[in-house]
Scaffold this motif. Sequence first.
Motif, PDB file in Angstrom:
ATOM      1  N   GLN A  43       0.825  -1.306  -0.075  1.00 41.06           N
ATOM      2  CA  GLN A  43      -0.011  -0.027   0.079  1.00 41.06           C
ATOM      3  C   GLN A  43       0.752   1.316   0.044  1.00 41.06           C
ATOM      4  O   GLN A  43       0.471   2.281  -0.630  1.00 41.06           O
ATOM      5  N   ARG A  44       1.935   1.123   0.658  1.00 38.08           N
ATOM      6  CA  ARG A  44       2.826   2.355   0.808  1.00 38.08           C
ATOM      7  C   ARG A  44       3.820   2.420  -0.634  1.00 38.08           C
ATOM      8  O   ARG A  44       3.783   3.609  -1.021  1.00 38.08           O
ATOM      9  N   THR A  45       4.242   1.399  -0.962  1.00 42.75           N
ATOM     10  CA  THR A  45       5.121   1.649  -1.993  1.00 42.75           C
ATOM     11  C   THR A  45       4.451   1.743  -3.406  1.00 42.75           C
ATOM     12  O   THR A  45       5.237   1.978  -4.355  1.00 42.75           O
ATOM     13  N   LYS A  46       3.298   0.812  -3.544  1.00 40.92           N
ATOM     14  CA  LYS A  46       2.488   0.871  -4.908  1.00 40.92           C
ATOM     15  C   LYS A  46       3.536   0.131  -5.958  1.00 40.92           C
ATOM     16  O   LYS A  46       3.216   0.514  -7.116  1.00 40.92           O
ATOM     17  N   ILE A  47       4.407  -0.886  -5.591  1.00 38.68           N
ATOM     18  CA  ILE A  47       5.041  -1.255  -6.533  1.00 38.68           C
ATOM     19  C   ILE A  47       4.280  -2.422  -7.201  1.00 38.68           C
ATOM     20  O   ILE A  47       3.919  -3.459  -6.394  1.00 38.68           O
ATOM     21  N   THR A  48       4.397  -2.635  -8.425  1.00 35.59           N
ATOM     22  CA  THR A  48       3.607  -3.669  -8.981  1.00 35.59           C
ATOM     23  C   THR A  48       4.455  -4.894  -8.462  1.00 35.59           C
ATOM     24  O   THR A  48       5.734  -5.183  -8.690  1.00 35.59           O
ATOM     25  N   THR A  49       3.412  -5.846  -8.158  1.00 33.13           N
ATOM     26  CA  THR A  49       3.918  -7.069  -7.516  1.00 33.13           C
ATOM     27  C   THR A  49       3.329  -8.659  -7.807  1.00 33.13           C
ATOM     28  O   THR A  49       2.135  -8.422  -8.007  1.00 33.13           O
ATOM     29  N   VAL A  50       4.159  -9.577  -8.056  1.00 33.09           N
ATOM     30  CA  VAL A  50       3.910 -10.760  -8.503  1.00 33.09           C
ATOM     31  C   VAL A  50       4.376 -11.669  -7.432  1.00 33.09           C
ATOM     32  O   VAL A  50       5.457 -11.909  -7.364  1.00 33.09           O
ATOM     33  N   TYR A  51       3.242 -12.496  -6.911  1.00 33.74           N
ATOM     34  CA  TYR A  51       3.615 -13.192  -5.800  1.00 33.74           C
ATOM     35  C   TYR A  51       2.762 -14.720  -5.974  1.00 33.74           C
ATOM     36  O   TYR A  51       1.971 -14.997  -6.262  1.00 33.74           O
ATOM     37  N   VAL A  52       3.990 -15.694  -5.946  1.00 36.45           N
ATOM     38  CA  VAL A  52       3.806 -17.034  -6.300  1.00 36.45           C
ATOM     39  C   VAL A  52       3.438 -17.954  -5.034  1.00 36.45           C
ATOM     40  O   VAL A  52       4.286 -17.704  -4.007  1.00 36.45           O
ATOM     41  N   THR A  53       2.279 -18.563  -4.949  1.00 34.95           N
ATOM     42  CA  THR A  53       2.169 -19.314  -3.812  1.00 34.95           C
ATOM     43  C   THR A  53       1.269 -20.516  -3.850  1.00 34.95           C
ATOM     44  O   THR A  53       0.499 -20.560  -5.259  1.00 34.95           O
ATOM     45  N   HIS A  54       1.348 -21.666  -3.228  1.00 34.83           N
ATOM     46  CA  HIS A  54       0.081 -22.742  -3.442  1.00 34.83           C
ATOM     47  C   HIS A  54      -0.566 -22.613  -2.136  1.00 34.83           C
ATOM     48  O   HIS A  54      -1.640 -23.616  -2.195  1.00 34.83           O
ATOM     49  N   ASP A  55      -0.494 -21.689  -1.354  1.00 35.95           N
ATOM     50  CA  ASP A  55      -1.466 -21.410  -0.090  1.00 35.95           C
ATOM     51  C   ASP A  55      -2.745 -20.612  -0.484  1.00 35.95           C
ATOM     52  O   ASP A  55      -2.445 -19.395  -0.586  1.00 35.95           O
ATOM     53  N   HIS A  56      -3.841 -21.018  -0.564  1.00 31.57           N
ATOM     54  CA  HIS A  56      -4.964 -20.385  -1.131  1.00 31.57           C
ATOM     55  C   HIS A  56      -5.472 -19.366  -0.250  1.00 31.57           C
ATOM     56  O   HIS A  56      -5.789 -18.231  -0.622  1.00 31.57           O
ATOM     57  N   SER A  57      -5.147 -19.508   1.276  1.00 30.66           N
ATOM     58  CA  SER A  57      -5.685 -18.543   2.276  1.00 30.66           C
ATOM     59  C   SER A  57      -4.647 -17.353   1.985  1.00 30.66           C
ATOM     60  O   SER A  57      -5.091 -15.960   2.072  1.00 30.66           O
ATOM     61  N   GLU A  58      -3.362 -17.391   1.625  1.00 31.57           N
ATOM     62  CA  GLU A  58      -2.679 -16.345   1.428  1.00 31.57           C
ATOM     63  C   GLU A  58      -3.143 -15.490   0.322  1.00 31.57           C
ATOM     64  O   GLU A  58      -2.991 -14.344   0.218  1.00 31.57           O
ATOM     65  N   ALA A  59      -3.252 -16.070  -0.855  1.00 32.98           N
ATOM     66  CA  ALA A  59      -3.412 -15.537  -2.004  1.00 32.98           C
ATOM     67  C   ALA A  59      -5.013 -14.815  -1.715  1.00 32.98           C
ATOM     68  O   ALA A  59      -5.246 -13.676  -1.960  1.00 32.98           O
ATOM     69  N   LEU A  60      -6.083 -15.467  -1.047  1.00 30.42           N
ATOM     70  CA  LEU A  60      -7.237 -14.917  -0.966  1.00 30.42           C
ATOM     71  C   LEU A  60      -7.351 -13.577  -0.110  1.00 30.42           C
ATOM     72  O   LEU A  60      -7.585 -12.682  -0.405  1.00 30.42           O
ATOM     73  N   SER A  61      -6.382 -13.879   0.874  1.00 24.10           N
ATOM     74  CA  SER A  61      -6.164 -12.726   1.900  1.00 24.10           C
ATOM     75  C   SER A  61      -5.444 -11.352   1.496  1.00 24.10           C
ATOM     76  O   SER A  61      -5.688 -10.528   2.042  1.00 24.10           O
ATOM     77  N   LEU A  62      -4.607 -11.474   0.543  1.00 20.07           N
ATOM     78  CA  LEU A  62      -3.677 -10.693   0.270  1.00 20.07           C
ATOM     79  C   LEU A  62      -3.768  -9.910  -1.235  1.00 20.07           C
ATOM     80  O   LEU A  62      -3.584  -8.771  -1.601  1.00 20.07           O
ATOM     81  N   ALA A  63      -4.301 -10.628  -2.370  1.00 25.90           N
ATOM     82  CA  ALA A  63      -4.419 -10.539  -3.504  1.00 25.90           C
ATOM     83  C   ALA A  63      -5.241  -9.364  -4.013  1.00 25.90           C
ATOM     84  O   ALA A  63      -6.440  -9.144  -3.479  1.00 25.90           O
ATOM     85  N   ASP A  64      -4.911  -8.385  -4.988  1.00 29.80           N
ATOM     86  CA  ASP A  64      -5.851  -7.693  -5.629  1.00 29.80           C
ATOM     87  C   ASP A  64      -6.610  -8.638  -6.659  1.00 29.80           C
ATOM     88  O   ASP A  64      -7.548  -8.404  -6.724  1.00 29.80           O
ATOM     89  N   ARG A  65      -5.873  -9.358  -7.507  1.00 26.91           N
ATOM     90  CA  ARG A  65      -6.362 -10.472  -8.380  1.00 26.91           C
ATOM     91  C   ARG A  65      -5.352 -11.804  -8.129  1.00 26.91           C
ATOM     92  O   ARG A  65      -4.206 -11.464  -8.031  1.00 26.91           O
ATOM     93  N   ILE A  66      -6.172 -12.738  -8.742  1.00 29.22           N
ATOM     94  CA  ILE A  66      -5.356 -14.148  -8.593  1.00 29.22           C
ATOM     95  C   ILE A  66      -5.602 -14.663 -10.041  1.00 29.22           C
ATOM     96  O   ILE A  66      -6.488 -14.765 -10.569  1.00 29.22           O
ATOM     97  N   ALA A  67      -4.196 -15.233 -10.461  1.00 29.77           N
ATOM     98  CA  ALA A  67      -4.399 -16.254 -11.625  1.00 29.77           C
ATOM     99  C   ALA A  67      -4.260 -17.551 -10.922  1.00 29.77           C
ATOM    100  O   ALA A  67      -3.286 -18.037 -10.352  1.00 29.77           O
ATOM    101  N   VAL A  68      -5.198 -18.603 -11.352  1.00 33.20           N
ATOM    102  CA  VAL A  68      -5.114 -19.898 -10.736  1.00 33.20           C
ATOM    103  C   VAL A  68      -4.571 -20.619 -12.046  1.00 33.20           C
ATOM    104  O   VAL A  68      -5.008 -20.643 -13.227  1.00 33.20           O
ATOM    105  N   LEU A  69      -3.373 -21.358 -11.731  1.00 33.14           N
ATOM    106  CA  LEU A  69      -2.715 -22.106 -12.703  1.00 33.14           C
ATOM    107  C   LEU A  69      -2.836 -23.671 -12.386  1.00 33.14           C
ATOM    108  O   LEU A  69      -2.961 -24.032 -11.343  1.00 33.14           O
ATOM    109  N   ASN A  70      -2.934 -24.313 -13.737  1.00 31.77           N
ATOM    110  CA  ASN A  70      -3.386 -25.876 -13.510  1.00 31.77           C
ATOM    111  C   ASN A  70      -2.486 -26.307 -14.708  1.00 31.77           C
ATOM    112  O   ASN A  70      -2.661 -26.101 -15.929  1.00 31.77           O
TER     113      ASN A  70
END
Length: 353
Positions: A180-207
Amino acid sequence: MKISLKNLSKDFGSGPVLKDVSLDIEDQELFFLLGPSGCGKTTLLRLLAGFYPPDHGEIYFDEDEVSGLGANERNTGMVFQNYALWPHLNVLQNVGYGLDVRKTDKYERDRRVLETLALVQMEDYGYRFPNELSGGQQQRVALARALVIKPKLLLFDEPLSNLDARLRIELREEIRALHQRTKITTVYVTHDHSEALSLADRIAVLNDGRIEQVASPRTIYRQPSSRFVADFVGETNWWPGTIIGTGNKGTAVKTSIGELGTTKAGDYSVGADVWVGFRPESARLDWGQANSVRTSLVAIEYLGGREEYRCTSMDGTLIKVSIPDPAIALPIGSQLVLGIPPESLIVLPRSGI
Ligand code: ATP
């Protein structure tokens, strides 16, 4: 900075790892790549970092194509799962390393190192070495090291996976606040859905090397585009069904436990085979007769803040139900009529599994 990926493919020699991936990530977005182990999310992150080139396709940072540029030409900052700090350098030296490589003026270098360490609340640890820090503190230093170079793009590769559950939640909140402070575009990889749901602006689900869905956390959870996405981000009770009514006001489905209706309009024709389901926490106990499922309570797990019921429906299907703030204990064998709010029902094409 905005990122565009166009038709990216990657094969390391034993079959395609990324298959024709196209994606737009907005300027200042906190964007997640979510998927099971081996689905290709780290490979996609490394293509963004420039660790190796794609076999096919293009990567754009704003309007500039960077597909052929090396990692040191992209001005990205990366945070790894294992922190990857230099063991023989102290915190000040680790964080300043990227500025030393860029031959930054010494006064400016020291100022930025201290400023960035303060940003991650590590300003009092400058002379410690990595082996004198906890995992959480090492990850803060790694975060400072990525931020100090003022990258145009921040890349996170499972940064919280090595930390205990409490620290993971604490650092999650800090990563969100830092973004929120830096506003740097960020891409974040995880397999933990709660991490993604709680933090993301948007999520791409890969399979398996492909993108299944790109959407906000709420849409991913409440309106998944496939059973893969639905099952990856949470539990769902599913039944096979057949569409018996469709229109602007919603969709009606016939199943072995009765008729269920949703208020969401779907692109279905009458007679189409579908999956219909609901999340355990969507079921209501105080409900009328419409959109209801008759069940028998077979097991209870009391968890304080909520209670998990296992019920069986009349067709013998085991159903999971989550009751928030349970005030009274129901006896095993109770007959329960579960109500499913129409807006919480999920309907998906059955061929799409
Ligand atoms: P995880 O969560 O386990 O890290 P992931 O979704 O990040 O999984 P990748 O690390 O992208 O998956 O790996 C996808 C596939 O590509 C795997 O089968 C992996 O073995 C293979 N792979 C990744 N990097 C290489 C490489 N450098 N050489 C050969 N195969 C690779």
